[in-house]
Design a protein around this motif. Structure first.
Motif, short mmCIF file in Angstrom:
data_model
loop_
_atom_site.label_atom_id
_atom_site.label_comp_id
_atom_site.label_asym_id
_atom_site.label_seq_id
_atom_site.Cartn_x
_atom_site.Cartn_y
_atom_site.Cartn_z
N GLU A 29 37.19 35.40 30.53
CA GLU A 29 36.36 36.60 30.43
C GLU A 29 34.92 36.16 30.30
N ARG A 30 34.04 36.84 31.02
CA ARG A 30 32.62 36.54 30.89
C ARG A 30 31.83 37.83 31.08
N PRO A 85 39.01 27.73 40.09
CA PRO A 85 39.01 27.15 38.74
C PRO A 85 38.12 27.89 37.75
N ARG A 86 37.22 28.75 38.23
CA ARG A 86 36.34 29.50 37.33
C ARG A 86 37.05 30.64 36.64
N LEU A 87 38.19 31.07 37.18
CA LEU A 87 38.80 32.31 36.73
C LEU A 87 39.86 32.15 35.65
N SER A 88 40.34 30.94 35.44
CA SER A 88 41.35 30.70 34.41
C SER A 88 41.26 29.26 33.94
N ARG A 89 41.88 28.97 32.80
CA ARG A 89 41.93 27.60 32.31
C ARG A 89 43.21 27.38 31.53
N TYR A 127 42.50 43.65 47.94
CA TYR A 127 43.27 43.57 46.71
C TYR A 127 42.47 42.73 45.73
N VAL A 128 42.04 43.33 44.62
CA VAL A 128 41.22 42.62 43.64
C VAL A 128 41.81 42.80 42.25
N GLU A 129 41.42 41.89 41.34
CA GLU A 129 41.94 41.92 39.98
C GLU A 129 40.79 41.82 38.98
N ASP A 130 41.06 42.26 37.75
CA ASP A 130 40.10 42.09 36.67
C ASP A 130 40.78 42.41 35.35
N VAL A 131 40.11 42.08 34.25
CA VAL A 131 40.68 42.35 32.94
C VAL A 131 40.77 43.84 32.65
N GLY A 132 39.94 44.63 33.28
CA GLY A 132 39.99 46.08 33.13
C GLY A 132 40.33 46.73 34.46
N ARG A 133 41.22 47.70 34.44
CA ARG A 133 41.61 48.36 35.69
C ARG A 133 40.41 49.07 36.31
N HIS A 134 39.49 49.56 35.46
CA HIS A 134 38.31 50.25 35.98
C HIS A 134 37.41 49.27 36.72
N ASN A 135 37.31 48.02 36.26
CA ASN A 135 36.52 47.00 36.97
C ASN A 135 37.09 46.75 38.35
N ALA A 136 38.41 46.66 38.44
CA ALA A 136 39.05 46.39 39.73
C ALA A 136 38.75 47.51 40.73
N VAL A 137 38.79 48.76 40.25
CA VAL A 137 38.49 49.89 41.14
C VAL A 137 37.03 49.87 41.56
N ASP A 138 36.13 49.52 40.62
CA ASP A 138 34.71 49.45 40.97
C ASP A 138 34.45 48.38 42.04
N LYS A 139 35.16 47.26 41.96
CA LYS A 139 35.01 46.23 43.01
C LYS A 139 35.42 46.78 44.37
N ILE A 140 36.51 47.54 44.39
CA ILE A 140 36.94 48.17 45.64
C ILE A 140 35.85 49.11 46.16
N ALA A 141 35.27 49.91 45.27
CA ALA A 141 34.22 50.86 45.68
C ALA A 141 33.02 50.14 46.26
N GLY A 142 32.59 49.05 45.61
CA GLY A 142 31.46 48.28 46.12
C GLY A 142 31.76 47.64 47.46
N TRP A 143 32.95 47.11 47.62
CA TRP A 143 33.36 46.49 48.89
C TRP A 143 33.39 47.52 50.01
N MET A 144 33.93 48.70 49.72
CA MET A 144 33.98 49.77 50.72
C MET A 144 32.58 50.18 51.15
N HIS A 145 31.68 50.33 50.19
CA HIS A 145 30.32 50.78 50.50
C HIS A 145 29.59 49.76 51.37
N LEU A 146 29.68 48.50 51.01
CA LEU A 146 28.96 47.47 51.75
C LEU A 146 29.52 47.24 53.15
#
Length: 289
Positions: free
Chosen positions: A36-37, A13-17, A175-194
């Motif tokens: 968006e936040r 519920p935090r992601l859309s309304r 598989y992740v989503e975000d308002v910016g395609r660059h944000n989605a890729v950064d989430k993948i990078a962080g997940w891979m690193h951790l």
């Protein structure tokens, strides 16, 4: 160790309304819209950037952003990532002092939606980089595309969002989503690193355009193949050719176009067995930002 697949959560519920409006006939209509936040990212005590995001996976986004901007290297010891939901702040902490002043002297606005920002020389880190020559079978492209396009997602509920998926063979690992395609890729990078995920045998699928920024991020992550339903920019193609990235765009139905890294492709798909894309495909329009 068995790893849990990272997937979108369209029921969060935090992601859309829901917003009330009217349609073209003047009739009442309720639709779900994406939230968006802001997320302010710190590296130790240094404030780096405030990014607009949907708010899920802030630790992955913060870490992946710093990695993809070259502010952190793979050898830097990350001692912790603190996230304060009320303050909307993520702090990535390292064992040693990290010098980011040079990176902050120069800022380049990119073409990414939600105003992507790249610090320092966008080409830094690409000199001498050569990606592994892991072969990729074209038969996997169609299966992965079907899986991703039919996975329950925020795009299906709201639109106005991009997705990125990390794949290995026929498996979608994240598989992740975000308002910016660059944000989605950064989430993948962080997940891979951790999670200590190696990149040499992976494929990255994105719904966004294949821009210079997307190509650079994928190359610096060490992923040798990047796929999109959308099209290319000339600079994105130039950089992909420079580092030997397999760059595949306009993948719809039976069709795709590869403009770089063709040497990795193994053409093993019988195209007569692939149906034409439906006119009203559920992801129609994805990637046009």
């Amino acid at each position: 160790m068995m790893m849990t697949t990272l997937l979108p959560n369209p029921t969060d519920p935090r992601l859309s309304r829901t917003v009330e409006g009217v349609d073209e006939h003047g009739q009442s209509k309720s639709i779900s819209v994406i939230e968006e936040r802001p997320l302010t990212i710190y590296l130790n005590s240094q404030e780096i950037v405030t990014a607009m995001t949907i708010g899920d996976h802030p630790t992955y986004l913060a870490l992946g952003f710093l990695l993809n901007q070259g502010m952190l290297s793979a050898t830097d010891q990350v001692t912790g990532i603190d996230y304060d939901e009320e303050l909307e702040v993520a702090v990535v902490r390292t064992a040693g002092i990290t010098n980011v002043e040079d990176k902050l002297e120069k800022k380049t606005r990119t073409s990414g939606c939600a105003v992507g920002t790249v610090f320092g020389d966008m080409m830094a880190g690409l000199d001498g980089l050569r990606l592994p020559d892991t072969p990729v079978h074209t038969s996997t492209f169609y299966d992965l595309s079907y899986q991703i396009n039919h996975t329950p997602s925020l795009y299906m509920e709201t639109g106005a969002i991009h997705g990125s998926a990390l794949c290995q063979g026929l498996q979608v690992l994240a598989y992740v989503e975000d308002v910016g395609r660059h944000n989605a890729v950064d989430k993948i990078a962080g997940w891979m690193h951790l999670n200590d995920i190696p990149a040499a045998d992976k494929v990255l699928y994105t719904t966004g355009r294949l821009t210079s920024e997307m190509v650079i991020k994928t190359a610096l992550m060490g992923i040798p193949t990047l796929i999109s339903r959308s099209g290319f920019t000339a600079w994105g193609v130039d950089i992909a050719q420079q580092v030997g990235l397999t760059l595949i765009g306009r993948m719809r139905g039976k069709k795709f176009t590869c403009l770089s890294g063709q040497h990795r492709l193994v053409f093993d798909q019988d195209l007569s067995k692939i149906p034409d894309e439906e006119k009203k495909m559920r992801r129609k329009g994805a990637g046009h930002d």
